[in-house]
Design an enzyme around this catalytic site. Sequence first.
Site, mmCIF file in Angstrom:
data_model
loop_
_atom_site.group_PDB
_atom_site.id
_atom_site.type_symbol
_atom_site.label_atom_id
_atom_site.label_comp_id
_atom_site.label_asym_id
_atom_site.label_seq_id
_atom_site.Cartn_x
_atom_site.Cartn_y
_atom_site.Cartn_z
ATOM 1 N N HIS A 212 -21.491 43.085 43.346
ATOM 2 C CA HIS A 212 -20.832 41.952 42.695
ATOM 3 C C HIS A 212 -21.382 41.731 41.297
ATOM 4 O O HIS A 212 -20.628 41.597 40.325
ATOM 5 C CB HIS A 212 -21.034 40.703 43.555
ATOM 6 C CG HIS A 212 -20.420 39.476 42.978
ATOM 7 N ND1 HIS A 212 -21.103 38.619 42.158
ATOM 8 C CD2 HIS A 212 -19.164 39.003 43.056
ATOM 9 C CE1 HIS A 212 -20.303 37.639 41.777
ATOM 10 N NE2 HIS A 212 -19.117 37.855 42.317
ATOM 11 N N CYS B 291 -7.459 52.894 38.241
ATOM 12 C CA CYS B 291 -8.082 51.604 37.968
ATOM 13 C C CYS B 291 -9.472 51.513 38.562
ATOM 14 O O CYS B 291 -10.078 50.458 38.576
ATOM 15 C CB CYS B 291 -7.209 50.462 38.459
ATOM 16 S SG CYS B 291 -6.936 50.481 40.234
#
Lengths: 635, 635
Positions: free
Chosen positions: B199, B593
């Site tokens: 994260h 992506c």
Amino acid sequence: PATGENTFYGEFLMNAQGEDVVAGIRTPLPIAALEKENRSAYAELVRIRRTLERHYRDMMDIEFTIQQRKLYMLQCRVGQRNGLAAVRIACDMVAEKLINRTGAIARVKPDDLNQLLRPIFDPAEKREAVREGRLLTKGLNAGPGAATGRIVFNADDAETAAARGEPVILVRIETSPEDIHGMQAAEGILTARGGTTSHAALVGRQMGKVCVVGCEALQVDYRERALRIANRKGVLKEGHDISIDGFTGEVFLGKIKTIPSEVVQVLVAKTLDPRDAPIYQRYARFMEWVDGARRLGVRANADQPDQGANALAFGAEGVGLCRTEHMFFGEGKIGPMRETILAGTAEERRAALAKLLPLQRADFAGIFRVMNGRPVTIRTLDPPLHEFLPHDEAGQREVAAALGVPFERVRERVEALHEFNPMLGFRGCRLGIIYPEITEMQARAIFEAAADVRQAGVAVAPEIMIPLVGHVKELALQAGVVRRVAEEVMREKGTRLRYLVGTMIEIPRGALTADEIAGVAEFFSFGTNDLTQTTLGVSRDDAGRFLVPYVDRLEIYGKDPFESIDRDGVGALMRMASERGRTRRPKLKLGICGEHGGDPASVGFCHEIGLDYVSCSPFRVPIARLAAARAALGA
Amino acid sequence: PATGENTFYGEFLMNAQGEDVVAGIRTPLPIAALEKENRSAYAELVRIRRTLERHYRDMMDIEFTIQQRKLYMLQCRVGQRNGLAAVRIACDMVAEKLINRTGAIARVKPDDLNQLLRPIFDPAEKREAVREGRLLTKGLNAGPGAATGRIVFNADDAETAAARGEPVILVRIETSPEDIHGMQAAEGILTARGGTTSHAALVGRQMGKVCVVGCEALQVDYRERALRIANRKGVLKEGHDISIDGFTGEVFLGKIKTIPSEVVQVLVAKTLDPRDAPIYQRYARFMEWVDGARRLGVRANADQPDQGANALAFGAEGVGLCRTEHMFFGEGKIGPMRETILAGTAEERRAALAKLLPLQRADFAGIFRVMNGRPVTIRTLDPPLHEFLPHDEAGQREVAAALGVPFERVRERVEALHEFNPMLGFRGCRLGIIYPEITEMQARAIFEAAADVRQAGVAVAPEIMIPLVGHVKELALQAGVVRRVAEEVMREKGTRLRYLVGTMIEIPRGALTADEIAGVAEFFSFGTNDLTQTTLGVSRDDAGRFLVPYVDRLEIYGKDPFESIDRDGVGALMRMASERGRTRRPKLKLGICGEHGGDPASVGFCHEIGLDYVSCSPFRVPIARLAAARAALGA
């Protein structure tokens, strides 16, 4: 009749319409009684039945009516039958020369054999139990068969009760390697959690136990020794009777009579003389035809000599998967394995591994002796290391005390081994690459055992399998260790051994680069459990939430891809790997050792793409043999 | 010099041998001083340098000696240079007509641009810090740049300090969505755990923050507000200065002077006039040549309008990945999202989703406005639901209180959502298939926002992307929902909108069945993070234990496959999917992506297999543009 006996079997009702029979409001008479009522109609019916069965070459379901004493035929179709009946009918029809052996093979569905191999519930008693509302709940059907017995909540109690000759069902939230002795002792295993490849399911299946898992309505209270069922009143206590159906996942209150398998009594338990076992005799005759028809070899997944013996009894031609780690949970072995994991240095690790060496060697020697020259594929250490350590504090304190190391060290090691996605973590060949001394010990145990057994006059054919290979360099490193140790042992023992080194193809990259990998591997074995997980991006343990509706309600997949090979995805990779592998090495041996090796449709696919063998759990070997024969016959 | 200025730069030493210069025992004189010592030798040297640089068409490293007042040339090679110098030299040489634009592009390596885009440490001060033993430890270089500031241990403190104008480094064991406001406020982020897609790394990179993660030597004590370094004495407390180098992962004690990026000051901070920014001017000129040379489009991954604006400033031509779930962590949105997850019935779920609708609509409208008609690829909900709920009891009690539900309900839901391998669990399109009302709400938010923004005179081009598709039927179900809602909204708003529906290809089965999937998908976007995890069977979060030695010591992989596309495995699937997809739908739009979209070698591969665009984090857009140009030129 349900036995498949060749008699004229049926019912009739006087002065009535067809609906009355179906509705079940009046009790019909057995067909034989018709002879008294109307001799000529009966004689005609028997004649017509014979004509029809000769014409269709099968057992027929006939509907008729008699009006004004005259027989009218209403309809006829090929009769439904259970597995027992299917084999008997097929054998009888060959005997009557109505069909040939090929026809017989075509008429028996592979899963039909399950009913010859496993105990089943007496159908009438089971119907009765449902009628009485004794069906408690339903779980996943993880190990076929029917079992009835008293509830026990832990492995030790199971063992004690079994020693007293008391049949028990072991009920657990989930099982772990510490429960193995209790699983072995129980008639059946029932768990609240886990899927069809959970520990309970895998081990239960390999033992041939009746097994129902992932039964989410179960609320197990170990302290109270009590079992509650969600949304149902009442408590089941230790000692209460329960019955589980491993064919369907059903769980029943109370006892239901089981009918044991004659085939297992002859082949495995050896409690019945084949001459006294007509069902076994038909099975044996039928399987001989089956073996004459198939091209695919059939091996079994077996970790221990007794499982190997069962596999042979069921007709396995070798061991396709011997998981070395299951051996580590045996008596006296888990300690040194834990020492290995807790070792701070390579030196400490080697010292711990040295203790494991003789134990592993004895394990392998046992398997080699039983398999008597047939190939035995041994997989090097595969599971993530944290599986060998307890995850609760009490367990960790016990381990610390047993090994004489500080509790903190155990706790820290368990924490350090924690993984977010253990399925994709530090396991498989990655272990042996980072800790080559583990592979060294295992290779030494294999080759020393092989040399010893050969010395004693028994042929050996070890095939060493490196798991989770994604890159040819991984295999090259591990194969290097295995071959070096093999040379060392052969020099020490003054002998030569023939062996193969190969790999599992169980991650997509392995399949995609199969040509490179075949430059090093002498065989591939498709590990379709993991290959399905990675190719579909689905963790089997977590799939329940969506995979069930995916198959049942939404029809995204036609069948559960963990039960039957997903041909367009996983199958495409298998085909690609087979072709590319054989282009590079034309004699590359190809097999499958995932759970799919026992699934008839998947066996058919393996035949189609040209594998050499399939490997499955011992109790599914007959099923795989039949599936292989049917594939060869295009059935 | 380090700036790349075109001057004659060097040193010499009188009465000495070459070794004396290298050894650094005596201090040499600047080259200009030679003119006084020996005017003719100096003149000759200048002449020779010019000849050499014209011949090699590059900045040269020259070694010479003067003996008996006579100049001897010893050796010459193309000079080493940093990023700043590389761009300047290339621009100067084009101006001098020594090379053309193609030559200039060939001379600047994509990663060189990083040094124009990010703050760097003053090289002399950093050397000094190392000499003084202030290098504390090293983690993973997750977000390039250099940052120095005071230690804070939580997001609120970071925000407070930043509000006072105090630069801070946010130090956490790991970050979670609740830390986002603190990450935004901090100069840099330093974590003890997590890999380069943790994260902290993902969000930090997208914000353009300096970020060092997985720094295992850090021992963070939140209660004491103290930081210790394993095997090093002393404690760092809140408020102490620390410096982190996101290019190298180094962590330093104390302050180190940073040199800010002129390009960012002009483009992003807008604190500098381009006319006063010579480095920016050269950057802008060079990037114009770059854009003239490339074929591949370059988009950015951006979840919020400000990130979209940054992306545009860096030359992005659209948004390649807008992760809707990051929006859920914004002010006021996490509550309704948690209500959605805790809902007991579809009706309750719909009620909670209704609260999210206007918030999501505003998010999408913001992005559409900023992107002003450029394509915006919006991915529907992807992460496992447990990520939206706290895992500790205190947090769960807070959520229960905030939503007015019993604590038990929160706890049970978190437990029920627990997964063994969340990466392969209940996430991606599986969520939208089981709970179609979530996809419905998201589609409605997208199309209502699109209609509103278009109404206001701004063009919109939404591309709705369904994640984690493995089977065409999954896509068909979700595309059906999206298209139905689109029709509804267009009818309600009395307008027509152009949009695309496509999918991510991020699990092997999606790539293997790309022809079928292209029957429904109007575009593919390769999600190479997950495709690498599944194809290699490697969880990126858990790979540290073996992937580092795999790359560094054992050379199993040439480069970390999570940094640069593994061409033989993952790349083979991408090529296969591109070919099969375009066979079925010749105009299929193809993009990438994953994080690889910003890796120069991977961009080269994407060019080679014919993708239409790559998408990467905003700060890597210039790098991707250059990599695309170099690929087109075959550099």
